[in-house]
Design a protein around this motif. Structure first.
Motif, PDB file in Angstrom:
ATOM      1  N   VAL A  74     111.935  52.455  14.916  1.00 43.48           N
ATOM      2  CA  VAL A  74     110.732  51.905  15.543  1.00 43.48           C
ATOM      3  C   VAL A  74     109.691  51.618  14.473  1.00 43.48           C
ATOM      4  N   ASN A  75     109.499  52.562  13.586  1.00 40.44           N
ATOM      5  CA  ASN A  75     108.475  52.390  12.564  1.00 40.44           C
ATOM      6  C   ASN A  75     108.805  51.279  11.585  1.00 40.44           C
ATOM      7  N   GLU A  76     110.122  51.055  11.370  1.00 40.48           N
ATOM      8  CA  GLU A  76     110.518  49.912  10.535  1.00 40.48           C
ATOM      9  C   GLU A  76     109.965  48.641  11.150  1.00 40.48           C
ATOM     10  N   LYS A  77     110.219  48.521  12.453  1.00 39.68           N
ATOM     11  CA  LYS A  77     109.766  47.310  13.141  1.00 39.68           C
ATOM     12  C   LYS A  77     108.248  47.215  13.144  1.00 39.68           C
ATOM     13  N   LEU A  78     107.604  48.364  13.402  1.00 35.47           N
ATOM     14  CA  LEU A  78     106.154  48.336  13.483  1.00 35.47           C
ATOM     15  C   LEU A  78     105.557  47.941  12.129  1.00 35.47           C
ATOM     16  N   GLU A  80     106.946  46.059   9.924  1.00 40.61           N
ATOM     17  CA  GLU A  80     107.196  44.629   9.785  1.00 40.61           C
ATOM     18  C   GLU A  80     106.140  43.824  10.519  1.00 40.61           C
ATOM     19  N   LYS A  81     105.908  44.210  11.768  1.00 37.80           N
ATOM     20  CA  LYS A  81     105.076  43.374  12.612  1.00 37.80           C
ATOM     21  C   LYS A  81     103.588  43.611  12.449  1.00 37.80           C
ATOM     22  N   VAL A  82     103.189  44.889  12.361  1.00 39.17           N
ATOM     23  CA  VAL A  82     101.741  45.142  12.308  1.00 39.17           C
ATOM     24  C   VAL A  82     101.347  46.095  11.186  1.00 39.17           C
ATOM     25  N   ASN A  83     102.274  46.301  10.246  1.00 39.19           N
ATOM     26  CA  ASN A  83     101.943  47.152   9.098  1.00 39.19           C
ATOM     27  C   ASN A  83     101.335  48.494   9.518  1.00 39.19           C
ATOM     28  N   ALA A  84     102.062  49.165  10.408  1.00 41.67           N
ATOM     29  CA  ALA A  84     101.556  50.468  10.847  1.00 41.67           C
ATOM     30  C   ALA A  84     102.739  51.354  11.166  1.00 41.67           C
ATOM     31  N   GLU A  85     102.492  52.632  11.283  1.00 44.54           N
ATOM     32  CA  GLU A  85     103.550  53.506  11.772  1.00 44.54           C
ATOM     33  C   GLU A  85     103.002  54.454  12.824  1.00 44.54           C
ATOM     34  N   LEU A  86     103.907  54.841  13.697  1.00 42.80           N
ATOM     35  CA  LEU A  86     103.524  55.621  14.851  1.00 42.80           C
ATOM     36  C   LEU A  86     103.989  57.051  14.713  1.00 42.80           C
ATOM     37  N   GLU A  87     103.110  57.969  15.075  1.00 44.54           N
ATOM     38  CA  GLU A  87     103.477  59.388  15.053  1.00 44.54           C
ATOM     39  C   GLU A  87     103.181  59.949  16.435  1.00 44.54           C
ATOM     40  N   ILE A  88     104.125  60.682  16.983  1.00 43.28           N
ATOM     41  CA  ILE A  88     103.921  61.234  18.325  1.00 43.28           C
ATOM     42  C   ILE A  88     103.512  62.699  18.234  1.00 43.28           C
ATOM     43  N   GLN A  89     102.481  63.032  18.992  1.00 45.32           N
ATOM     44  CA  GLN A  89     102.114  64.450  19.085  1.00 45.32           C
ATOM     45  C   GLN A  89     102.332  64.899  20.530  1.00 45.32           C
ATOM     46  N   TYR A  90     103.071  65.988  20.679  1.00 42.35           N
ATOM     47  CA  TYR A  90     103.403  66.452  22.020  1.00 42.35           C
ATOM     48  C   TYR A  90     102.449  67.534  22.496  1.00 42.35           C
ATOM     49  N   VAL A  91     102.037  67.431  23.750  1.00 47.23           N
ATOM     50  CA  VAL A  91     101.364  68.548  24.405  1.00 47.23           C
ATOM     51  C   VAL A  91     102.427  69.170  25.289  1.00 47.23           C
ATOM     52  N   GLU A  92     102.926  70.316  24.853  1.00 47.15           N
ATOM     53  CA  GLU A  92     104.091  70.872  25.526  1.00 47.15           C
ATOM     54  C   GLU A  92     103.771  71.380  26.919  1.00 47.15           C
ATOM     55  N   TYR A 388     110.686  48.054  22.711  1.00 49.66           N
ATOM     56  CA  TYR A 388     110.710  48.768  23.986  1.00 49.66           C
ATOM     57  C   TYR A 388     111.995  49.571  24.097  1.00 49.66           C
ATOM     58  N   ARG A 389     113.119  48.907  23.800  1.00 46.43           N
ATOM     59  CA  ARG A 389     114.397  49.604  23.952  1.00 46.43           C
ATOM     60  C   ARG A 389     114.532  50.729  22.951  1.00 46.43           C
ATOM     61  N   LEU A 390     114.149  50.442  21.683  1.00 44.57           N
ATOM     62  CA  LEU A 390     114.241  51.500  20.670  1.00 44.57           C
ATOM     63  C   LEU A 390     113.408  52.704  21.075  1.00 44.57           C
ATOM     64  N   TYR A 391     112.207  52.393  21.533  1.00 44.33           N
ATOM     65  CA  TYR A 391     111.275  53.486  21.811  1.00 44.33           C
ATOM     66  C   TYR A 391     111.646  54.269  23.055  1.00 44.33           C
ATOM     67  N   ASN A 392     112.126  53.572  24.064  1.00 42.65           N
ATOM     68  CA  ASN A 392     112.416  54.269  25.308  1.00 42.65           C
ATOM     69  C   ASN A 392     113.842  54.783  25.413  1.00 42.65           C
ATOM     70  N   TYR A 393     114.775  54.053  24.804  1.00 39.63           N
ATOM     71  CA  TYR A 393     116.176  54.440  24.980  1.00 39.63           C
ATOM     72  C   TYR A 393     116.819  54.936  23.693  1.00 39.63           C
ATOM     73  N   GLY A 394     116.350  54.456  22.545  1.00 35.32           N
ATOM     74  CA  GLY A 394     116.948  54.929  21.310  1.00 35.32           C
ATOM     75  C   GLY A 394     117.721  53.848  20.596  1.00 35.32           C
ATOM     76  N   ILE A 395     118.694  54.273  19.830  1.00 31.40           N
ATOM     77  CA  ILE A 395     119.482  53.335  19.038  1.00 31.40           C
ATOM     78  C   ILE A 395     120.689  52.887  19.840  1.00 31.40           C
ATOM     79  N   GLU A 396     120.824  51.559  19.981  1.00 29.28           N
ATOM     80  CA  GLU A 396     121.915  51.082  20.812  1.00 29.28           C
ATOM     81  C   GLU A 396     123.254  51.487  20.221  1.00 29.28           C
ATOM     82  N   GLY A 397     124.113  51.955  21.072  1.00 29.04           N
ATOM     83  CA  GLY A 397     125.421  52.402  20.602  1.00 29.04           C
ATOM     84  C   GLY A 397     125.443  53.908  20.456  1.00 29.04           C
ATOM     85  N   LYS A 398     124.370  54.472  19.911  1.00 35.66           N
ATOM     86  CA  LYS A 398     124.353  55.923  19.730  1.00 35.66           C
ATOM     87  C   LYS A 398     123.706  56.629  20.916  1.00 35.66           C
TER      88      LYS A 398
END
Lengths: 528, 314, 322
Positions: A74-78, A80-92, A388-398
């Motif tokens: 996902v971050n590779e794509k991000l 590429e497209k908007v020169n940013a990376e995403l980090e998720i923080q969980y509230v358990e 959308y698919r990468l973020y919600n479902y993961g890597i296709e095939g795996k």
């Protein structure tokens, strides 16, 4: 004594000076430094500065490594497209209500994107407290154009407070999040029960489990305040026509309802008026005495869903979406033949409100340093098919495969409880890009069709309660609710009727009537 | 009647009874009562631990059916095996705790000793004022909410180990206790240092500190125990985004939060519902507390010294 | 003439005082520096938050900050008093502390005396070490150990009761049982530790006095009554008075871990000021109410310490704090 007095005074003065100096600083924290993203003179967006964007979501952080792999892509794509990376923080989930509100209370400036909701994450109170950044239409048009287009003006209006937009609604996603009880169809049949659609029958089912299934706790629930309030709310839903009014949290409880769908602007509280709450208290006491849950339920913390999957709990409680996407498919795998069914609380009274569009909503942290880039990332997450698919479902095939019918399938051996991605993107799912999961309960469509026949749209979308005149009373009432509702809901009382009376007395003493009148006034005024 | 209060560390001074004096019948009863009472009390102190250890070595299903017992039921090391299969979180907690304890004790001890020495110097005109400044904090405190706001908002220490580490560095009681210990070192030592031309700090480091060894041991141990058993500040200031929590807070999570229990052995990939919850909790508790139980008998005399010196003049 | 002389002297004195002030600091700069880390520590962690107590008088809104929130005077206190919360918390805090102090000290004295009477050296050493054990464990562990014994399904207590043919007890649903339980646990944890002081005092009694009494024919009981107990009296009184000064404070860890954070059934008999303050802050984010109760505790506690100190001063000047 004056020697001591002087010292005390000096110390306090030093402290006060220090505090107020820093206090002033904290107040003006929200003045932004130079923006990291801006529009160039030719109209395109300048993303030359690489930024890290933090996204706060609810859920338990997965430990299986799948998230990291997917996020890499996902971050590779991000980048590429908007020169940013995403980090998720969980509230358990453990203590989520406390942790979520504390996170916002601390004014953390590293929060950019955050999941919120008007019905279960107190979005309106948090907006009033200044936790979220107002999003101007310009901002949205520039940095999240696709999203801005896809949300109707009417829906945007429901996300406004004081004329400004604060939330991006998940308004293009079909789901029903009405709560109910899950129970095993196979066991119900054994006990001679058909479909269970009310509390009385549920009681009979639980009794059946108690009698006939040794080693199984009929409903191994944790006696938390959240669960207690959900149970009380469920009973009220099943037995009245009252409609919940979101955005008026009394601590962890919701006390105020509209009378009915035909009488929306008369305020009522089933906790105070009528006999519903008394009946609830009596019924729950009988359930507790009969042993449908643990004796020490109020001190118990267990994962009921897991126990149900392991065959050690006969029931669980949550909503429809969880049922047909998660609980039912998992039960079919883990307890084949169990035929897990759901008794929606809305069923006996046919009192059902559709999931409000802000049940999952995105907000930007008030002190975020990268709101523009954050919006751009959100726009991609929500509208870009690949991301959308990468973020919600993961890597296709795996992590997933696309079946011949264009539905979502999983590779062999994939186990939701172990391999799930859990990015929990509950504020931007999109029917246009969403793949129907083949694992979901096949009866989903039928359930949704059935609900659609009598569900109504949430009627109070434009009503945002201003609690400034009654904050003290509400705080006091929250105390009272915290004291009584959990023990009443789990039947840990000697005399339920007396307990309910005491509860009502204390609520009145806390200022219930004043709050009631204030809400009623504002409610009537909001009538269009 | 003169009564001496011992400032020393040794306390087992026996009262010898002369053989010549008759033993009256009361003596026998009282002695018997003493042995029985003390024995029972000591047993009561021991039994809960035995229960816990036994349970950790028992089979989950038997325990949940028939309850805890003095001896393990269905002896198995299953719970421990589970933990050791995925010890990452436990080890992480240990590391955090050990580092914090060691660093905190060293830094805190040095500061406490330094301050205690300065405050007992009779020729230090500000001693009393500073002492009161420190002591006043035990009389009146801001309270939890203002402190919480201060630490998280203004000091910006939310989710930082510093929020825990810094607050445990010293306490008024320890400083006053140290002051009392240092008082017993004669002023002549300081004087001779001054005559040799050394500054106060030099005197402290080269002359006083070496003489303070027992005091340093006592105060150091109190500090260390405070750090090791710390869970309160962690609970307040460290949210779930902090992966490794101090040991006792980690234990708190494992005991009270089903999700934390699951996470503690996440790497072992146990299928849902098959977690041996009770025995796992016991095993974790044993591992989290073990060191203390094995070490304390060797250092208890230092704690005793602390109490006796401290109790005389608060 | 004289007036001028006095004026000049006053001026000179002023200048001398100023010079002496800075000189004093300079002369003592090393010692001052040595104290500075501690001073900074308490300034930062104890004094700086103090003005925050102002929150108790506001309708706290963290967007506006502490000094920007609306001032509401004593409204927060009004609710706490009207709902009976303040009284309940005060009552519980004080009652528990009284029980801890009185029963605790009594048991500690008893243990110290008995330990002294038991003559076997090994027994003394071993039992002392064992009794010291509960002091070293964290409150979290105490809560777990208690749960192991008291819980309904598989607690040791119910196992034993069932073994003798009785009905298991729903301890976590019996609010009134907890007066006893909490006091017992506190005694369990603190007696070994607390008896040390008394034991040391007894050991310090001049043995010649004891022997003289024995020669005079005093039996054990008399010895205890007339020699040992009086020797413990000063220590006991001092400890007692200082404990009274802290009677508004509670052992948060003990209560929180024993009772749990959500068992509201037990709160009427087990809630103390500290647990209420914590819950109001962390569960309801009600900063104002939490601060109000905390402030009440501090002020009340401060007054009590002053009174206790005054009494101690009357008894024996040497032991007073100031």
């Amino acid at each position: 004594m004056s020697k001591i007095g002087r010292k005390v005074l000096t110390a306090l003065l030093i402290g006060a000076m220090a505090f107020s100096m820093v206090g002033c600083g904290a107040g003006s924290k929200s003045t932004s430094a130079s923006s990291t993203t801006s529009v160039k003179s030719d109209g395109s967006i300048d993303t030359s500065q690489h930024v890290k964007v933090k996204f706060v979501v609810l859920g338990n952080k997965p430990t299986n490594g799948r998230l990291e792999s997917a996020m890499e892509k996902v971050n590779e794509k991000l980048k590429e497209k908007v020169n940013a990376e995403l980090e998720i923080q969980y509230v358990e989930w453990a203590d989520w209500q406390t942790q979520y509100n504390l996170l916002l209370a601390s004014g953390d400036s590293s929060i950019d994107l955050i999941t919120t909701a008007t019905d279960w994450l107190d979005a309106w109170p948090n907006i009033k407290k200044g936790s979220f950044m107002p999003l101007s239409e310009d901002m949205l048009k520039t940095y999240a154009p696709k999203t801005f287009e896809s949300v109707s003006q009417e829906h945007w209006n429901q996300c406004k407070y004081d004329g400004k937009i604060y939330l991006i609604p998940e308004d293009n996603y079909t789901q029903y999040t009405n709560h109910g009880m899950y129970y095993r169809g196979d066991w119900a049949k054994e006990f001679g029960l058909g479909d269970i659609n009310n509390f009385q029958d549920m009681g009979k089912y639980l009794q059946g489990v108690k009698d006939k299934k040794t080693g199984v706790i009929p409903w191994d629930v944790s006696g938390t305040a959240a669960n207690g309030n959900a149970l009380a709310g469920g009973y009220i839903n099943s037995n009245t026509k009252n409609i919940v009014i979101d955005g008026i949290p009394i601590g962890l409880s919701t006390l105020f309802y509209g009378k009915s769908k035909d009488d929306l602007y008369t305020l009522t509280s089933p906790y105070m008026e009528g006999t519903t709450f008394d009946d609830f208290a009596t019924l729950m006491k009988s359930w507790s005495d009969a042993g449908y849950w643990r004796e020490d339920v109020l001190n118990y913390d267990g994962t009921t869903r897991d126990l149900m999957y392991a065959g050690q709990s006969g029931a669980d409680q949550h909503h429809s979406q969880t049922y047909y996407t998660d609980a039912r498919p998992n039960m079919d795998k883990k307890q084949p033949g169990s035929d897990l069914k759901m008794f929606p609380f809305s069923e006996p009274s046919k009192n059902l409100v559709k999931t409000v569009i802000t049940h999952g909503a995105l907000a930007i942290g008030a002190n975020s340093k990268n709101p523009e880039r954050a919006l751009m990332i959100y726009d991609l997450l929500r509208n870009d098919k690949e991301i959308y698919r990468l973020y919600n479902y993961g890597i296709e095939g795996k992590d997933y495969v696309v079946t011949s019918e264009g539905k979502l399938g999983r590779p062999d051996g994939w186990d939701k409880t172990k391999d799930a991605l859990d990015t929990n993107f509950w504020c931007g799912r999109n029917d246009k890009l969403e793949l129907i999961d083949t694992n979901w309960f096949s009866g989903r469509d039928e359930m949704i069709k059935n609900y659609n026949t009598y569900a109504i749209e949430y009627p109070y979308g434009q009503f945002i309660f201003d609690n400034s005149k009654v904050t003290t009373e509400i705080a006091a009432m929250a105390d009272v609710c915290a004291k009584y509702i959990p023990k009443i809901a789990f039947g840990k009382v000697t005399d339920p009727k007396a307990e309910v009376s005491a509860f009502r007395e204390e609520l009145k003493a806390a200022g219930y009537q004043k709050v009631f009148d204030e809400i009623q006034t504002q409610l009537k005024a909001s009538k269009k | 009647m003169e009564v001496k209060i011992n400032k020393g560390i040794t306390i087992n001074k026996n009262n010898k009874v002369n053989n010549i004096i008759k033993k009256d019948k009361y003596t026998k009863i009282v002695h018997a009562f003493a042995y029985v009472f003390i024995g029972l009390f000591a047993l009561a102190c021991l039994v809960p631990f035995i229960l816990m250890v036994s349970a950790s070595f028992s089979t989950e299903t038997i325990i949940t059916k028939t309850g805890f017992g003095i001896l393990p039921k269905g002896f198995t090391t299953a719970a421990y095996d589970l933990i050791f299969k995925s010890p990452r979180v436990l080890i992480g907690s240990y590391c955090v705790t050990i580092i914090m304890t060691v660093c905190g004790t060293i830094v805190g001890l040095f500061i406490v000793a330094m301050t205690g020495y300065a405050l007992q110097r009779k020729d230090f005109p500000y001693a009393n004022k500073i002492l009161f400044f420190i002591y006043f904090t035990t009389l009146f405190s801001a309270g939890l909410a203002p402190t919480y706001l201060w630490v998280t908002q203004f000091l910006n220490l939310k989710d930082s180990y510093l929020a825990v580490f810094l607050q445990l560095l010293m306490s008024p009681w320890l400083i006053i206790l140290m002051k009392n210990f240092v008082k017993s070192i004669p002023y002549e030592i300081t004087e001779s240092g001054k005559m040799d031309g050394a500054g106060d700090f030099r005197i402290f480091v080269s002359l006083i500190l070496p003489m303070l060894k027992p005091a340093l041991a006592t105060i150091g141990l109190f500090l260390a125990l405070g750090y090791w058993n710390e869970w309160y500040n962690s609970m307040l200031y460290l949210s779930s985004s902090v992966e490794y929590k101090p040991l006792q807070n980690y234990l708190y999570g494992v005991i009270n939060q089903a999700q934390a229990l699951k996470n503690s052995v996440a790497g072992a990939n146990v299928p849902a519902g098959a977690l041996p919850t009770q025995t796992l909790k016991m095993a974790t508790a044993v591992l989290a507390t073990g060191p203390i139980i094995f070490l304390y008998p060797f250092v208890q005399k230092y704690f005793i010294a602390g109490i006796t010196v401290g109790a005389v003049k608060g | 003439m004289r007036k001028d002389a006095t004026e000049i002297t006053n001026l000179q004195l002023e200048r001398v005082r100023k010079k002496t002030f800075w000189k004093k600091i300079k002369d003592n700069r090393t010692l001052l520096l040595m104290c500075s880390p501690a001073i900074i520590f308490f300034l930062v962690f104890s004094y700086c938050p103090m003005p925050g107590a102002y929150i108790a008088f506001t309708d706290f809104n963290y967007k506006s900050g502490i000094f920007g929130s609306k001032f509401v005077g004593f409204d927060n206190f009004k609710f706490l008093v009207q709902s009976g919360s303040l009284w309940l918390l005060t009552r519980n805090t004080i009652l528990y502390n009284l029980a801890f102090i009185i029963l605790g000290n009594a048991l500690q004295i008893l243990v110290a005396i008995l330990l002294n009477e038991a003559k076997n050296k090994i027994f003394k050493k071993v039992s002392q070490t064992i009794m010291f054990l509960p002091y070293f464990i964290s409150a979290v562990l105490v809560g777990l150990l208690a749960f192991n014994i008291l819980n309904y399904d598989f607690g040791f207590l119910n196992t034993a009761i069932k073994f003798f043919g009785g009905d298991p007890l729903k301890v976590y649903a019996m609010p009134n049982a907890w007066w006893i339980i909490i006091v017992l646990v506190n005694l369990w944890q603190g007696t070994g530790y607390g008896s040390i002081v008394y034991f040391a005092t007894i050991c310090g009694i001049d043995s010649s006095i004891v022997e003289a009494a024995e020669v005079d024919g005093a039996n054990v009981i008399q010895r205890i009554r007339y020699i040992i107990l009086p020797s413990l009296k000063p220590t006991a009184i001092i400890l007692f008075l200082f404990a009274i000064g802290g009677i508004m404070k509670g052992n948060f860890g003990l209560f929180y871990n024993l009772v749990g954070s959500s068992n509201s059934m037990l709160f009427p008999t087990t809630d103390i000021i500290e647990t209420y303050v914590y819950r109001t802050l962390m569960n309801s984010f009600n900063f104002a109410n939490s601060t109000a109760v905390g402030l009440y505790q501090s002020v009340f506690g401060f007054a009590l310490v002053m009174i206790a100190n005054w009494i101690v001063k009357k008894i024996d000047e040497e032991y007073a704090l100031f």
